[in-house]
Write an enzyme that holds these catalytic residues in place. Structure first.
Site, PDB file in Angstrom:
ATOM      1  N   HIS A  87       0.841  -1.044   0.147  1.00  0.00           N
ATOM      2  CA  HIS A  87       0.325  -0.459  -0.479  1.00  0.00           C
ATOM      3  C   HIS A  87       0.956   0.890  -0.403  1.00  0.00           C
ATOM      4  O   HIS A  87       0.415   2.321  -0.441  1.00  0.00           O
ATOM      5  CB  HIS A  87      -0.446   0.236   1.691  1.00  0.00           C
ATOM      6  CG  HIS A  87      -2.095  -1.111   1.285  1.00  0.00           C
ATOM      7  ND1 HIS A  87      -1.908  -2.374   2.065  1.00  0.00           N
ATOM      8  CD2 HIS A  87      -3.059  -1.173   0.966  1.00  0.00           C
ATOM      9  CE1 HIS A  87      -2.529  -3.257   2.092  1.00  0.00           C
ATOM     10  NE2 HIS A  87      -3.339  -2.873   1.114  1.00  0.00           N
ATOM     11  N   GLN A 204      -8.129  -8.733 -10.110  1.00  0.00           N
ATOM     12  CA  GLN A 204      -9.190  -7.502  -9.970  1.00  0.00           C
ATOM     13  C   GLN A 204      -8.758  -6.408 -11.054  1.00  0.00           C
ATOM     14  O   GLN A 204      -9.463  -5.726 -11.234  1.00  0.00           O
ATOM     15  CB  GLN A 204      -9.084  -7.368  -8.227  1.00  0.00           C
ATOM     16  CG  GLN A 204      -9.902  -5.858  -8.089  1.00  0.00           C
ATOM     17  CD  GLN A 204      -9.579  -5.807  -6.159  1.00  0.00           C
ATOM     18  OE1 GLN A 204      -9.937  -6.487  -5.579  1.00  0.00           O
ATOM     19  NE2 GLN A 204      -8.222  -5.165  -6.316  1.00  0.00           N
ATOM     20  N   SER A 236       0.475  -8.831   1.735  1.00  0.00           N
ATOM     21  CA  SER A 236      -0.568  -9.196   1.566  1.00  0.00           C
ATOM     22  C   SER A 236      -0.922  -9.209   2.880  1.00  0.00           C
ATOM     23  O   SER A 236      -0.789  -9.070   3.906  1.00  0.00           O
ATOM     24  CB  SER A 236      -1.600 -10.469   1.328  1.00  0.00           C
ATOM     25  OG  SER A 236      -2.227 -10.908   1.439  1.00  0.00           O
TER      26      SER A 236
END
Length: 327
Positions: A87, A204, A236
């Site tokens: 992230h 995705q 993850s």
């Protein structure tokens, strides 16, 4: 952004750092975006005044402000929290490319099946907020379920029939419907210029790109490389569930990725049968859900060129995804 905009942007960031806004409702996120936009316009106008650039009248000032408003890029990083270095890479890229960077933190219930780990999904909001603040995020949007889903009879969006129900869609038939629903809600609410997604969740990413293209949504989807831990495992939020023993088993996944990459790049091997056979040797003691080479439209590739090597492996009770994007 042009050179002048980049310089203005960097100076603006220095002036306005450590002023992150946390919004939790639709009204608050709209106000937060407006506030950041106003701060930037005020900063630019002040710079012009300091340089002696005159504002002829109120009308010209309004027109100038409207033009600046259109040029204020907004970057969105949609997340479910439990933020990690993957992230972080998305956030850092957004901050480089946009005037305003927004991180959404929302554990989306509609992308979890009744048998999945919604209640157990890691929630570390305080730590996530600290990370965002330290990185220079402008706004964090952290709504509740009641804010994002205020009706029990929701209008929803269906995944594409061909790409939405294979691979992850086969094992999690309701997953992409929930993903597209929440992503579309965030896009409509925040109206970003750019949205950032990691390549680890390749299917995705491709389906979100498909939604944006098919529904004519004026947002640029920016795909970011997979970030790996020191042992090679793709980062993850679910990795925290792995026991020490299961983590060791899981390392067969990145080992497979590295081996396939080496065969393609160093030995110019493009025969998919050969590559799959090599991958299965390494993963022989694991529970493979799927493993194959796919084109970007998720049809089966005939050779290892301009495609993606996708695999999902279940280690203990945890499904781990990984992939290799092949040029």
């Amino acid at each position: 952004m042009g050179l002048e905009e980049i310089l203005n942007y960097k100076q603006f960031k220095q002036v306005n750092k450590h002023k992150m806004i946390v919004a939790t409702t639709k009204e608050e996120i709209k106000k937060a975006i407006s506030k950041k936009q106003e701060q930037y316009i005020k900063y630019i106008n002040q710079k012009h005044q300091n340089k002696g650039i005159p504002c002829e009248n109120t009308s010209s000032t309004k027109n100038s402000n409207s033009l600046m408003l259109k040029n204020i890029n907004i970057g969105l990083i949609p997340t479910m929290g439990a933020l990690h270095n993957g992230h972080k890479s998305l956030i850092e890229e957004s901050i480089k490319q946009n005037i305003i960077s927004i991180v959404s933190i929302f554990v989306n219930p509609t992308q979890f099946a009744p048998t999945e780990d919604l209640d157990k999904y890691p929630r570390t909001l305080d730590r996530d907020l600290e990370l965002c603040n330290n990185l220079g995020v402008d706004i964090v949007f952290a709504p509740t379920k009641e804010i994002m889903y205020e009706d029990t009879d929701e209008v929803s969006i269906e995944p594409p029939k061909k790409t939405g129900y294979i691979l992850e869609g086969y094992y999690r038939p309701t997953h992409f419907k929930g993903v597209l629903q929440i992503v579309l809600k965030l896009f409509n609410l925040i109206m970003p210029t750019n949205a950032y997604f990691g390549k680890k969740d390749a299917q995705q990413l491709l389906i979100i790109k498909q939604m944006v293209r098919h529904l004519f949504i004026p947002i640029k989807i920016i795909a970011m490389p997979i970030v790996r831990d020191n042992d090679g495992l793709a980062l993850s939020s679910r990795n925290v569930y792995l026991s020490i023993k299961d983590r060791e088993k899981a390392l067969a996944i990145p080992k497979t990725i590295y081996h396939i990459e080496s065969l393609i790049k160093q030995q110019n091997e493009t025969d998919i049968k050969v590559l799959k056979k090599e991958a299965l040797k390494i993963l022989k003691n694991t529970n493979i859900n799927y493993l194959d080479f796919y084109k970007h439209n998720l049809s089966i590739a005939k050779e290892a060129k301009n495609c993606i090597f996708l695999l999902a492996v279940k280690v203990g009770n945890i499904r781990l995804l990984d992939n290799l994007w092949i040029e």
